[in-house]
Design an enzyme around this catalytic site. Structure first.
Site, PDB file in Angstrom:
ATOM      1  N   GLU A 157      34.122  45.849  39.595  1.00 30.55           N
ATOM      2  CA  GLU A 157      33.284  47.187  39.485  1.00 30.55           C
ATOM      3  C   GLU A 157      32.639  47.891  38.498  1.00 30.55           C
ATOM      4  O   GLU A 157      34.166  47.135  37.154  1.00 30.55           O
ATOM      5  CB  GLU A 157      35.002  47.941  39.816  1.00 30.55           C
ATOM      6  CG  GLU A 157      35.198  48.012  41.755  1.00 30.55           C
ATOM      7  CD  GLU A 157      36.804  48.934  41.833  1.00 30.55           C
ATOM      8  OE1 GLU A 157      37.516  48.682  42.486  1.00 30.55           O
ATOM      9  OE2 GLU A 157      36.796  50.090  40.962  1.00 30.55           O
ATOM     10  N   ASN A 188      42.721  43.628  43.980  1.00 36.65           N
ATOM     11  CA  ASN A 188      42.566  44.641  43.482  1.00 36.65           C
ATOM     12  C   ASN A 188      43.070  45.093  42.251  1.00 36.65           C
ATOM     13  O   ASN A 188      44.183  45.956  41.835  1.00 36.65           O
ATOM     14  CB  ASN A 188      41.786  46.065  43.981  1.00 36.65           C
ATOM     15  CG  ASN A 188      41.553  46.403  42.921  1.00 36.65           C
ATOM     16  OD1 ASN A 188      40.417  46.655  43.168  1.00 36.65           O
ATOM     17  ND2 ASN A 188      42.216  47.743  42.939  1.00 36.65           N
ATOM     18  N   GLU A 189      42.902  45.007  40.824  1.00 33.32           N
ATOM     19  CA  GLU A 189      43.771  45.631  39.482  1.00 33.32           C
ATOM     20  C   GLU A 189      45.318  44.895  39.836  1.00 33.32           C
ATOM     21  O   GLU A 189      45.962  46.595  39.910  1.00 33.32           O
ATOM     22  CB  GLU A 189      43.325  46.996  39.498  1.00 33.32           C
ATOM     23  CG  GLU A 189      42.205  47.162  39.331  1.00 33.32           C
ATOM     24  CD  GLU A 189      41.492  48.587  39.371  1.00 33.32           C
ATOM     25  OE1 GLU A 189      42.536  49.672  38.614  1.00 33.32           O
ATOM     26  OE2 GLU A 189      40.462  48.879  38.632  1.00 33.32           O
ATOM     27  N   TYR A 198      35.313  50.821  33.337  1.00 36.97           N
ATOM     28  CA  TYR A 198      34.615  51.765  33.585  1.00 36.97           C
ATOM     29  C   TYR A 198      34.312  52.603  31.839  1.00 36.97           C
ATOM     30  O   TYR A 198      35.674  52.557  31.015  1.00 36.97           O
ATOM     31  CB  TYR A 198      35.514  53.044  33.916  1.00 36.97           C
ATOM     32  CG  TYR A 198      35.110  52.775  35.326  1.00 36.97           C
ATOM     33  CD1 TYR A 198      36.603  51.630  35.999  1.00 36.97           C
ATOM     34  CD2 TYR A 198      34.246  52.466  36.307  1.00 36.97           C
ATOM     35  CE1 TYR A 198      36.263  51.607  37.770  1.00 36.97           C
ATOM     36  CE2 TYR A 198      33.967  52.859  37.803  1.00 36.97           C
ATOM     37  CZ  TYR A 198      35.602  51.982  38.342  1.00 36.97           C
ATOM     38  OH  TYR A 198      35.334  51.678  40.333  1.00 36.97           O
ATOM     39  N   GLU A 236      33.947  52.321  48.877  1.00 40.02           N
ATOM     40  CA  GLU A 236      35.479  52.611  48.589  1.00 40.02           C
ATOM     41  C   GLU A 236      35.842  53.327  49.872  1.00 40.02           C
ATOM     42  O   GLU A 236      34.621  54.463  49.958  1.00 40.02           O
ATOM     43  CB  GLU A 236      36.678  52.499  47.567  1.00 40.02           C
ATOM     44  CG  GLU A 236      37.667  52.648  48.101  1.00 40.02           C
ATOM     45  CD  GLU A 236      38.871  52.844  46.579  1.00 40.02           C
ATOM     46  OE1 GLU A 236      38.336  52.471  45.265  1.00 40.02           O
ATOM     47  OE2 GLU A 236      39.413  53.005  46.130  1.00 40.02           O
TER      48      GLU A 236
END
Ligand code: AHR
Length: 499
Positions: free
Chosen positions: A284, A169-170, A235, A26
């Site tokens: 991710e 993205n998200e 995560y 990124e």
């Protein structure tokens, strides 16, 4: 207690897609600028890419590289970063100036050098449907239209044929620029997918999702017919604001239901009869979130030093220990076991921040997680086969949230190769102090046994500029005999090959 491992190589669960060993990079801190892309570096090639980093990436055969974000992408405009005149822009996600000298053509040149698939994530935050589909035109049309012609004018006559694209993205998260509601998201993704597929029906399309029924039902009802992938991120040790890292034992607790998100998404896809059409792109993932305090929230009185300086703390190599290695191996073994529904996974990120490769002006450090990718990519088979043990040892662990849990200390995965004889086991000993005797209680066609692995001296062993505590050991265990024994070191990741 001795663990008797039994294998039936006649019964396979399918082939894992090599893209489960993918990576992500990124525009954040030193991943690209002053990372892989550093024209002033003594290691820079003619295009400004660090050859030492690329060599390390090629050794773990990176199959796919997702770019340019991440949160970064949700206010990124790709057209400002192609062609002769590049316009520096203020990156509103990470609140720094991006020189735009690394753009689409540089990224695709990097993927070519790495011999890996590109995977472009589009801006569904402030971006438009045209901007997304124009990007596909620029990359994939031969000469039709202004964007293919622009690519040719920029010196790239042949189309890049980028196969993998993601819408957004998200965009489900309040932290994301241009966040969307579930209702908005389904419609937007459908319209974006229509335009992207109309430009190039060969593209495979993913869209930002999470383990949330409402979000995914809206997405899949509106756009399921256009999607090939569903993107999920995870995560486990969430430390973006404080960097209060979980201990080794707490990290092991995270491995207990490491694939719970996969199970939830598989169930939803099955319920919607989409599980044969749409695969999971776990695009991710990492044990720990990145440390970047004071950046996502609009707090009054926050100064640059409050959100820029702390990012350097991600560079402290002592954070990346056997906890990261054992967790990473546990995740990769789980993705192998879920090869029916997971077709891609992208370690976030690959270079610097919490990546497996750390760079500094005079060289690179291969962190503990790098060697896990080396073991899984280069020593394990591609076909998952049946393996079991009557009984597995357990230990009590305390989760970071204070919950006391019971955890199996040994994780077993068995594989074979589709193009050569032999089997390879991935055996993880999560116990922080105790070794574990295992007995190979099965017959095998192979006759030589090789043992590869990493363990470090302690659970907190790590690699750094002047320290190499975690490296792959290799031991020839001689001829295979049924019921032969191996004693796995504590906190270790092991590949046993019988070939
Ligand atoms: O911490 C980095 C961010 O994590 C990525 O930019 C985003 O995709 C995820 O929330």
């Amino acid at each position: 207690m001795q663990v008797h491992i039994q294998v039936n190589d006649k019964r396979s669960y399918g082939q894992r897609n090599p893209m489960i060993y993918g990576h992500f990079i990124e525009h954040f801190h030193r991943q690209i600028y002053d990372g892989i892309y550093d024209p002033d570096s003594i290691f820079a090639d003619e295009d400004g890419f660090r050859t030492d980093i690329m060599e390390a990436m090629k050794k773990i055969k990176i199959p796919i590289l997702r770019w340019p974000g991440g949160c970064f992408v949700s206010s990124y405009h790709w057209k400002e970063a192609v062609g002769k005149a590049r316009t520096p822009f203020f990156d509103k996600a990470w609140r720094v100036e991006d020189p735009n000298t690394f753009g689409t053509d540089e990224y695709l040149a990097l993927c070519k050098k790495l011999d890996c698939e590109p995977y472009i994530c589009t801006n569904a935050g402030t971006g438009t449907l045209e901007e997304m589909s124009d990007w596909v035109e620029y990359c994939n049309l031969d000469y039709e239209g202004q964007y293919a012609k622009w690519r040719i004018e920029n010196g790239h006559r042949e189309p890049y044929n980028v196969k993998y694209w993601s819408v957004g993205n998200e965009n489900y998260g309040a932290w994301e620029i241009g966040a969307k509601s579930a209702e908005e998201w389904g419609r937007l993704t459908r319209e974006a997918a229509k335009m992207i597929k109309h430009v190039d029906p060969q593209t495979e399309l993913s869209a930002a999702a999470l383990a949330d029924v409402d979000w995914n039902v809206n997405l899949l009802q509106d756009c399921g017919e256009f999607l090939d992938w569903i993107s999920i991120h995870e995560y486990w040790d969430m430390v973006p604001e404080k960097n209060d890292l979980a201990t080794y034992e707490q990290c092991m607790a995270y491995t207990i239901d490491i694939d719970h998100t996969v199970d939830e998404i598989r169930g939803l896809l099955q319920a919607m009869k989409l599980d044969k059409k749409i695969k999971i792109a776990f695009d991710e993932w990492n044990l720990r979130s990145w440390y970047h305090p004071n950046v996502h929230t609009i707090r009054q009185g926050v100064d640059k030093k409050d959100y820029l300086d702390p990012r350097n703390a991600n560079d402290d190599n002592s954070q990346y220990t056997m906890a990261d290695a054992v967790f990473t191996a546990s995740f990769l073994s789980a993705m192998n076991r879920n090869c029916d529904i997971v077709g891609m996974a992208n370690f976030a990120p690959v270079v610097n921040t919490r990546g497996c490769i750390y760079s500094y002006p005079e060289g690179i450090v291969l962190r503990s997680t790098y060697h896990v990718f080396d073991l899984y990519v280069n020593y394990l088979g591609d076909t998952i086969i049946d393996v079991w043990a009557e009984e597995l040892p357990v230990m009590q662990v305390t989760h970071k949230n204070g919950e006391d849990l019971e955890m199996e200390t040994i994780d077993i995965l068995a594989t074979k190769w589709s193009d050569k004889p032999g089997i390879a086991l991935a055996l993880i000993n999560k116990h922080p102090m105790e070794s574990q005797k295992i007995k190979l209680s099965f017959s095998a066609s192979g006759n030589n046994v090789k043992w590869y692995g990493i363990c470090g001296e302690t659970p907190n062993s790590y690699n750094d500029v002047d320290k190499n505590e975690v490296t792959i050991f290799e031991e020839d265990l001689g001829d295979f005999t049924s019921n032969m024994e191996v004693e796995l070191h504590p906190h270790s990741v092991n590949i046993i090959q019988i070939v």
